[in-house]
Design an enzyme around this catalytic site. Structure first.
Site, PDB file in Angstrom:
ATOM      1  N   GLU A 170      -0.043  -8.136  12.399  1.00  0.00           N
ATOM      2  CA  GLU A 170       0.623  -7.087  11.616  1.00  0.00           C
ATOM      3  C   GLU A 170       1.634  -6.246  12.390  1.00  0.00           C
ATOM      4  O   GLU A 170       1.446  -5.038  12.562  1.00  0.00           O
ATOM      5  CB  GLU A 170      -0.440  -6.176  11.001  1.00  0.00           C
ATOM      6  CG  GLU A 170      -1.424  -6.935  10.148  1.00  0.00           C
ATOM      7  CD  GLU A 170      -2.543  -6.067   9.588  1.00  0.00           C
ATOM      8  OE1 GLU A 170      -2.743  -4.947  10.088  1.00  0.00           O
ATOM      9  OE2 GLU A 170      -3.219  -6.523   8.654  1.00  0.00           O
ATOM     10  N   GLU A 358      -6.336 -12.680   6.579  1.00  0.00           N
ATOM     11  CA  GLU A 358      -7.248 -11.570   6.255  1.00  0.00           C
ATOM     12  C   GLU A 358      -7.169 -11.267   4.768  1.00  0.00           C
ATOM     13  O   GLU A 358      -6.092 -11.332   4.169  1.00  0.00           O
ATOM     14  CB  GLU A 358      -6.872 -10.272   6.994  1.00  0.00           C
ATOM     15  CG  GLU A 358      -7.260 -10.223   8.432  1.00  0.00           C
ATOM     16  CD  GLU A 358      -6.878  -8.900   9.098  1.00  0.00           C
ATOM     17  OE1 GLU A 358      -6.914  -7.848   8.428  1.00  0.00           O
ATOM     18  OE2 GLU A 358      -6.535  -8.948  10.285  1.00  0.00           O
TER      19      GLU A 358
HETATM   20  C1  BGC Z   1      -6.279  -5.015  10.012  1.00  0.00           C
HETATM   21  C2  BGC Z   1      -7.750  -4.921  10.360  1.00  0.00           C
HETATM   22  C3  BGC Z   1      -8.386  -3.877   9.494  1.00  0.00           C
HETATM   23  C4  BGC Z   1      -8.256  -4.335   8.050  1.00  0.00           C
HETATM   24  C5  BGC Z   1      -8.994  -3.524   7.009  1.00  0.00           C
HETATM   25  C6  BGC Z   1      -6.013  -4.982   8.524  1.00  0.00           C
HETATM   26  O1  BGC Z   1      -4.790  -4.381   8.266  1.00  0.00           O
HETATM   27  O2  BGC Z   1      -5.727  -6.144  10.596  1.00  0.00           O
HETATM   28  O3  BGC Z   1      -7.873  -4.673  11.722  1.00  0.00           O
HETATM   29  O4  BGC Z   1      -9.677  -3.561   9.844  1.00  0.00           O
HETATM   30  O5  BGC Z   1      -6.887  -4.303   7.737  1.00  0.00           O
HETATM   31  O6  BGC Z   1      -8.429  -2.275   6.870  1.00  0.00           O
END
Ligand code: BGC
Length: 460
Positions: A170, A358
């Site tokens: 990110e 993610e």
């Molecule tokens: C990040 C994580 C974070 C997750 C949940 C993402 O933007 O990469 O490190 O914990 O969001 O908020």
């Protein structure tokens, strides 16, 4: 290719089913075995920086309990695991490697492989050593060489066994939260110069790391994880709102995707904010396009924008639609956005190999409620994974899905109480317990298909 019978999405045999974590968020022992402090270590020890006053000193104690966590991954049936490395463990000072720090990741990789789990290593996940930050962090061009040092050290040591790499997690969010909203260290506010310098140097470092990969590892995949925001106009019937949304999409998404694919920055952003980019950025851009072998997408939210004359540079203001569902962190939950981004990669960028690196909802504990009964998380997963199935049906080249996160951990500025895991962590005892979502995910992975409706959601 996914096949679909009715609303049943059958996923390809080789599709990667994973979960993701990051070093500071789970490891604990931040100063063990010769490590020096990271920016997060210093930041969390400052009063008032973290909402619930907690820090990552112990977190999930994964540094000492990783074997147990890998056993859970194996029992879940994960085929892949995305984790990151603690930079200040490996380079406690600039230019000098700490072998003990590096050994930890070596053992982690071996243990994953012996459990049949593919490791995906993120080199940089929102966490820099304090020494780098004291030199100006990613606002300085020298940061590119320091990150390259870390990446090549890791590739040399692990590249014989690790074939899946993520250079940077990110870049846009790191720059924005660190130099725009002050939510992350170094906690500058409205520092536009800092923000664009940081983003540019991270993207440049990504390109350099990809080049290093092609000599040091070769047979594998490398990419970055982009924080994708599904951006729309608050009122699609208003031309001014639509314009605001186009600009905000350039700022949130194209500012990362264009350099990756075509070595350019979006014109509107340059026109309004070009003065904040590092001098001579055009020369770098020419060397940045077409580097990675896959695109990682972290998908969490949709943002709606209204035109606003008074907001400097942006002329856009976020609109929170009260009737839309939101997570506890204020992200609008919009599963079709996951389908949209995969279709966008296909339509606008030539259908590159990609992965959802993610996706997952934060759900804090509610006193009196069973924390293992997370049916909200199960429906979130089903809704999003069905959209992924729908995209595969449309021939998206998506190769994997990594749930955020394996276990409850330190959720940055929200602290330990914002829970994102499939596995519940009792931070007082370090006892792990599976939530409903963990059993649900295990069964999905075992079956390889999902029966669920993936529809466009009607506008609230
Ligand atoms: C990040 C994580 C974070 C997750 C949940 C993402 O933007 O990469 O490190 O914990 O969001 O908020």
């Amino acid at each position: 290719m996914v096949s679909c019978v009715g609303m049943r999405y059958i996923f390809p045999k080789r599709f990667l089913w994973g979960a993701a974590t990051s070093a500071y968020q789970i490891e604990g022992s931040p100063l063990a075995d010769g490590a020096t402090p990271s920016t997060w270590h210093e930041f969390t020890h400052r009063r008032g920086t973290i909402e619930d006053g907690t820090n990552g000193d112990v977190a999930c104690d994964h540094y000492r309990r990783f074997e147990e966590d890998i056993r859970s991954m194996r029992d879940l049936g994960l085929t892949a695991y995305r984790f990151s490395t603690g930079w200040a463990r490996i380079f406690p000072e600039p230019g000098s490697v700490n072998p003990t720090g590096l050994d930890f990741y070596d053992r982690l990789v071996d243990s994953l492989l012996s459990s049949g789990i593919v490791p995906l290593v993120t080199i940089f996940h929102l966490e820099e050593p304090l020494w780098l930050s004291r030199m100006g962090g990613f606002t300085q061009r020298s940061s590119v060489d320091h990150l390259l040092d870390l990446g090549t050290t890791l590739m040399r040591r692990l590249g014989d066994r690790v074939k899946m790499w993520c250079t940077i997690n990110e870049p846009s969010l790191y720059s924005f939260q660190g130099y725009g909203t002050a939510e992350y260290p170094p906690a500058h506010r409205f520092d536009l110069r800092g923000m664009f310098h940081c983003a540019h140097h991270l993207l440049l470092a990504h390109a350099r790391l990809c080049d290093a990969f092609s000599t040091l590892v070769q047979d594998g995949m490398i990419g970055l994880a982009h924080y994708y925001v599904d951006v729309v106009a608050a009122d699609p019937a208003r031309a001014k709102d639509r314009e605001a949304a186009v600009f905000m999409d350039e700022l949130a998404n194209r500012v990362v995707l264009l350099p990756l694919f075509s070595g350019s920055y979006p014109e509107r952003v340059l026109h309004r904010m070009g003065r904040f980019f590092p001098r001579g950025f055009e020369k770098d851009l020419a060397t940045m396009g077409g580097r990675g072998s896959y695109t990682g997408i972290n998908y969490y939210r949709r943002n709606r924008y209204r035109y606003s004359f008074f907001t400097p540079f942006l002329h856009a203001e976020e609109h929170l639609e009260p009737s839309a569902p939101h997570t506890a962190m204020g992200d609008e939950i919009y599963p079709p956005g996951l389908f949209h981004v995969l279709m966008r990669l296909k339509g606008e960028f030539g259908n590159p190999p990609c992965m959802i690196t993610e996706n997952g909802p934060p759900i804090p504990d509610v006193p009196g409620q069973d924390p293992l009964d997370d049916t909200g998380r199960v429906s979130y997963m089903a809704d999003h994974i069905a959209q992924l199935g729908r995209a595969l049906q449309e021939r998206s080249d998506c190769r994997g899905y990594f749930f955020w996160s394996l276990l409850d951990n330190f959720e940055w500025s929200k602290g330990l109480s914002m829970r994102c895991g499939l596995i519940h962590t009792d931070f007082a005892t370090q006892k792990r317990e599976w939530k409903k979502s963990a059993y649900w995910y295990r069964d999905l992975i075992k079956r390889g298909w999902l029966e669920h409706e993936a529809s466009e959601v009607a506008e609230p």
